[in-house]
Write a protein that holds these residues in place. Sequence first.
Motif, PDB file in Angstrom:
ATOM      1  N   HIS A  29       0.814  -1.224   0.000  1.00 54.64           N
ATOM      2  CA  HIS A  29       0.000   0.000   0.000  1.00 54.64           C
ATOM      3  C   HIS A  29       0.847   1.274   0.000  1.00 54.64           C
ATOM      4  O   HIS A  29       0.327   2.358  -0.267  1.00 54.64           O
ATOM      5  CB  HIS A  29      -0.979   0.004   1.189  1.00 54.64           C
ATOM      6  CG  HIS A  29      -0.325   0.331   2.495  1.00 54.64           C
ATOM      7  ND1 HIS A  29       0.184  -0.627   3.315  1.00 54.64           N
ATOM      8  CD2 HIS A  29      -0.092   1.518   3.104  1.00 54.64           C
ATOM      9  CE1 HIS A  29       0.703  -0.055   4.387  1.00 54.64           C
ATOM     10  NE2 HIS A  29       0.555   1.248   4.282  1.00 54.64           N
TER      11      HIS A  29
ATOM     12  N   LEU B 134      -7.611   4.283   2.403  1.00 57.66           N
ATOM     13  CA  LEU B 134      -6.203   3.929   2.572  1.00 57.66           C
ATOM     14  C   LEU B 134      -5.820   3.818   4.043  1.00 57.66           C
ATOM     15  O   LEU B 134      -5.089   2.899   4.437  1.00 57.66           O
ATOM     16  CB  LEU B 134      -5.316   4.961   1.867  1.00 57.66           C
ATOM     17  CG  LEU B 134      -3.818   4.675   1.868  1.00 57.66           C
ATOM     18  CD1 LEU B 134      -3.507   3.331   1.207  1.00 57.66           C
ATOM     19  CD2 LEU B 134      -3.085   5.791   1.151  1.00 57.66           C
TER      20      LEU B 134
ATOM     21  N   VAL C  69      -6.657   0.493   5.624  1.00 57.65           N
ATOM     22  CA  VAL C  69      -5.635  -0.529   5.341  1.00 57.65           C
ATOM     23  C   VAL C  69      -4.387  -0.253   6.170  1.00 57.65           C
ATOM     24  O   VAL C  69      -3.862  -1.149   6.843  1.00 57.65           O
ATOM     25  CB  VAL C  69      -5.291  -0.543   3.831  1.00 57.65           C
ATOM     26  CG1 VAL C  69      -4.102  -1.449   3.547  1.00 57.65           C
ATOM     27  CG2 VAL C  69      -6.505  -0.948   3.015  1.00 57.65           C
ATOM     28  N   ARG C  70      -3.916   0.968   6.137  1.00 60.63           N
ATOM     29  CA  ARG C  70      -2.671   1.336   6.815  1.00 60.63           C
ATOM     30  C   ARG C  70      -2.749   1.078   8.319  1.00 60.63           C
ATOM     31  O   ARG C  70      -1.819   0.521   8.914  1.00 60.63           O
ATOM     32  CB  ARG C  70      -2.366   2.813   6.532  1.00 60.63           C
ATOM     33  CG  ARG C  70      -1.196   3.396   7.269  1.00 60.63           C
ATOM     34  CD  ARG C  70       0.114   2.825   6.800  1.00 60.63           C
ATOM     35  NE  ARG C  70       1.224   3.533   7.427  1.00 60.63           N
ATOM     36  CZ  ARG C  70       2.361   3.778   6.849  1.00 60.63           C
ATOM     37  NH1 ARG C  70       2.575   3.361   5.621  1.00 60.63           N
ATOM     38  NH2 ARG C  70       3.307   4.423   7.470  1.00 60.63           N
TER      39      ARG C  70
END
Length: 176
Positions: A43, A155, A158-159
Motif C-alpha cells: 500500500h 487507505l 488498510v494502513r
Amino acid sequence: MSEVLFTVLVGLVGLERLAELVVSKRNAAWSFARGGVEYGQAHYPLMVALHTALLAGALAEVWIRRPGFVPGLGWTMLALVLLAQGLRWWCIATLGRQWNTRVIVVPGLRLVHAGPYRLLRHPNYVAVVIEGFALPLVHSAWITTVVFSVLNAVLLTVRISVENAALAALDRAPAP
C-alpha cells in the motif's frame, strides 16, 4: 494574487513532506540495520501517490476552477494546517528513530507511550486527516478535499490495520 500565495503555501507543505522523507529514509536505514522488518509494502506506493495528488489536486483546482478566497474559511483552515504540522512534528520528535513513513518494526523495541501517543494510538494519522481536509480548503478547493478525504479514509483503513498488526507483534516481543 491569492492563488500565488496558496501556491507558495502548497510548495512549503511539499518541502515539509520532502523533509519527512529525508528523516524517514534515515530512520529506515537505522531500523533495517537493527533487524527491522517492514510491513505493508504493497500500500505504500498508493499512499505516496495519494499524498502527492493532494498537493497537485489542490493547486490544479485553485488555478483551473478559480474559487475565491473566503477569509473566514481560509484563515481557519490555515490555522488547522499549521496545527497539523505541529502535531506531525511532535509525533516525529516523540518517536525519534522509530518514526517512519513506512511501517518498520525493530525487534526488541517497545511501544512508545509518550508525547501525543499518551493520548492517541495514531496521532500522526490525525495530523494527516486534518491536513488533507484543511489544506485545499485554505483556498476553497472543496473538490480536492472531498476526493482526498474519501480515498484517504479507505487507505488509512488498510494502513492502520497493517500498523496495528505490526505494533501488536512489537508489543508481544520480550524486553531487551
